[in-house]
Structure formats: structure tokens, C-alpha cells
Scaffold this active site. Structure first.
Site, PDB file in Angstrom:
ATOM      1  N   HIS A  46      10.850 -51.771 -35.172  1.00  0.00           N
ATOM      2  CA  HIS A  46      11.362 -52.655 -36.216  1.00  0.00           C
ATOM      3  C   HIS A  46      10.354 -52.655 -37.361  1.00  0.00           C
ATOM      4  O   HIS A  46       9.146 -52.520 -37.135  1.00  0.00           O
ATOM      5  CB  HIS A  46      11.512 -54.074 -35.694  1.00  0.00           C
ATOM      6  CG  HIS A  46      12.584 -54.238 -34.667  1.00  0.00           C
ATOM      7  ND1 HIS A  46      13.137 -55.464 -34.381  1.00  0.00           N
ATOM      8  CD2 HIS A  46      13.210 -53.351 -33.854  1.00  0.00           C
ATOM      9  CE1 HIS A  46      14.050 -55.323 -33.435  1.00  0.00           C
ATOM     10  NE2 HIS A  46      14.108 -54.046 -33.101  1.00  0.00           N
ATOM     11  N   GLU A  48       9.092 -54.992 -39.037  1.00  0.00           N
ATOM     12  CA  GLU A  48       8.042 -56.017 -38.898  1.00  0.00           C
ATOM     13  C   GLU A  48       6.970 -55.587 -37.895  1.00  0.00           C
ATOM     14  O   GLU A  48       5.773 -55.801 -38.128  1.00  0.00           O
ATOM     15  CB  GLU A  48       8.653 -57.350 -38.446  1.00  0.00           C
ATOM     16  CG  GLU A  48       9.700 -57.905 -39.397  1.00  0.00           C
ATOM     17  CD  GLU A  48      11.128 -57.492 -39.048  1.00  0.00           C
ATOM     18  OE1 GLU A  48      12.054 -58.224 -39.440  1.00  0.00           O
ATOM     19  OE2 GLU A  48      11.321 -56.442 -38.388  1.00  0.00           O
ATOM     20  N   CYS A  76      13.790 -60.882 -35.326  1.00  0.00           N
ATOM     21  CA  CYS A  76      14.330 -61.055 -33.972  1.00  0.00           C
ATOM     22  C   CYS A  76      13.269 -61.742 -33.107  1.00  0.00           C
ATOM     23  O   CYS A  76      12.131 -61.927 -33.546  1.00  0.00           O
ATOM     24  CB  CYS A  76      14.700 -59.695 -33.391  1.00  0.00           C
ATOM     25  SG  CYS A  76      13.263 -58.696 -32.938  1.00  0.00           S
ATOM     26  N   CYS A  79       9.941 -59.652 -32.771  1.00  0.00           N
ATOM     27  CA  CYS A  79       9.124 -59.635 -33.987  1.00  0.00           C
ATOM     28  C   CYS A  79       8.535 -61.006 -34.283  1.00  0.00           C
ATOM     29  O   CYS A  79       7.368 -61.115 -34.676  1.00  0.00           O
ATOM     30  CB  CYS A  79       9.951 -59.139 -35.160  1.00  0.00           C
ATOM     31  SG  CYS A  79      10.449 -57.404 -34.999  1.00  0.00           S
TER      32      CYS A  79
END
Length: 150
Positions: A46, A48, A76, A79
């Protein structure tokens, strides 16, 4: 946030959900990335997570106090948990994610009272642009599915 939006656009061009993130320390951009799950075949890639790793490597420390993370989409749970553990000072989010958001939509890991750290959270910076980008990505994806899967 504009740089995070550029990263999101690049992620979409590579077939990933258009999410971009950057980390700033003392007014200086130190890390930037877009989602790379599809490109890398990695469920943790991801945007992040990638910028947290990059910033830690650049600064030579895992505690990212003094840093602000800008993301085009609400993080999410994975993260958000990493953001808490990294001790970020601030998280700026363009738009909410009602399906998996962990900064107040589905759950609120960033401000959970049982955790040892809570970054300041700001939501809505360039939100319309980020939301349009995600909606357009999924609309295009649905159009490309065979009729039996659409």
C-alpha cells in the site's frame, strides 16, 4: 497533497487502486509512493506502507515523530496500525473509505483510546479530486469485466 495525488494517478496507470502517499518532515518531502500491490504482487504494498518504510530508511529511525503523512484515501487497518506504531505527528487524508477506512469510517485505529499513540488527523484536503479518481478507477474496471462478472 498534490504530490500524493500524482502518485495515485501513477498507481492507477500501473493497474493499482489510485492511492498515493507522501511523508513530510520539517517541511521537506522525504518519501512518496503510490499503491504497488498489483505491480509487486505484494498485499502489503500500500502507498502508506511504502512511504513509512522509505521515510524510516531515509531518517535512519523507525519513530517518525515530527513527520506528517498525506494520503489520498483513508488508511486501512494495516496502514493505520503502522502509522500509530511509527509515532507520526499528523495524518492528512483526502477522502474517506467507508468500506475499509480505519480513521473513523469503518473503525478508528488512529484514535483508539487503548493504543499508546494517536496522531492528529485531518480529513478532506483535496477530497473531491481523490474521490473522483477512485470512483473513476472502479467504474473503468467494471466496464472492462466480462458481462458475467460485472
Amino acid at each position: 497533497m498534490q504530490q500524493a495525488l500524482r502518485q495515485a494517478s501513477q498507481a492507477a496507470a500501473g493497474g493499482d487502486v489510485p492511492v498515493g502517499a507522501v511523508i513530510v518532515s520539517d517541511g521537506v518531502l522525504i518519501a512518496e509512493a503510490g499503491n504497488r500491490k498489483e505491480q509487486d504482487g505484494d498485499p502489503t504494498a500500500h502507498a502508506e506502507m511504502l512511504v513509512l518504510r522509505m521515510a524510516s530508511q531515509k531518517l535512519g529511525r523507525w519513530r517518525l515523530s515530527g513527520c506528517t503523512l498525506y494520503s489520498t484515501l483513508e488508511p486501512c487497518p494495516m496502514c493505520a496500525g503502522a502509522m500509530v506504531h511509527a509515532r507520526l505527528d499528523r495524518v492528512v487524508i483526502a477522502t474517506r473509505d467507508p468500506r475499509t477506512g480505519a480513521a473513523g469510517s469503518l473503525m478508528d485505529i488512529l484514535n483508539h483510546p487503548g493504543l499508546n499513540h494517536s496522531p492528529e488527523v485531518c480529513v478532506g484536503v483535496c477530497g473531491d479530486e481523490a474521490s473522483r479518481m477512485v470512483k473513476q478507477f472502479f467504474a473503468n474496471r467494471r466496464l472492462s469485466l466480462p458481462p458475467s462478472l460485472g
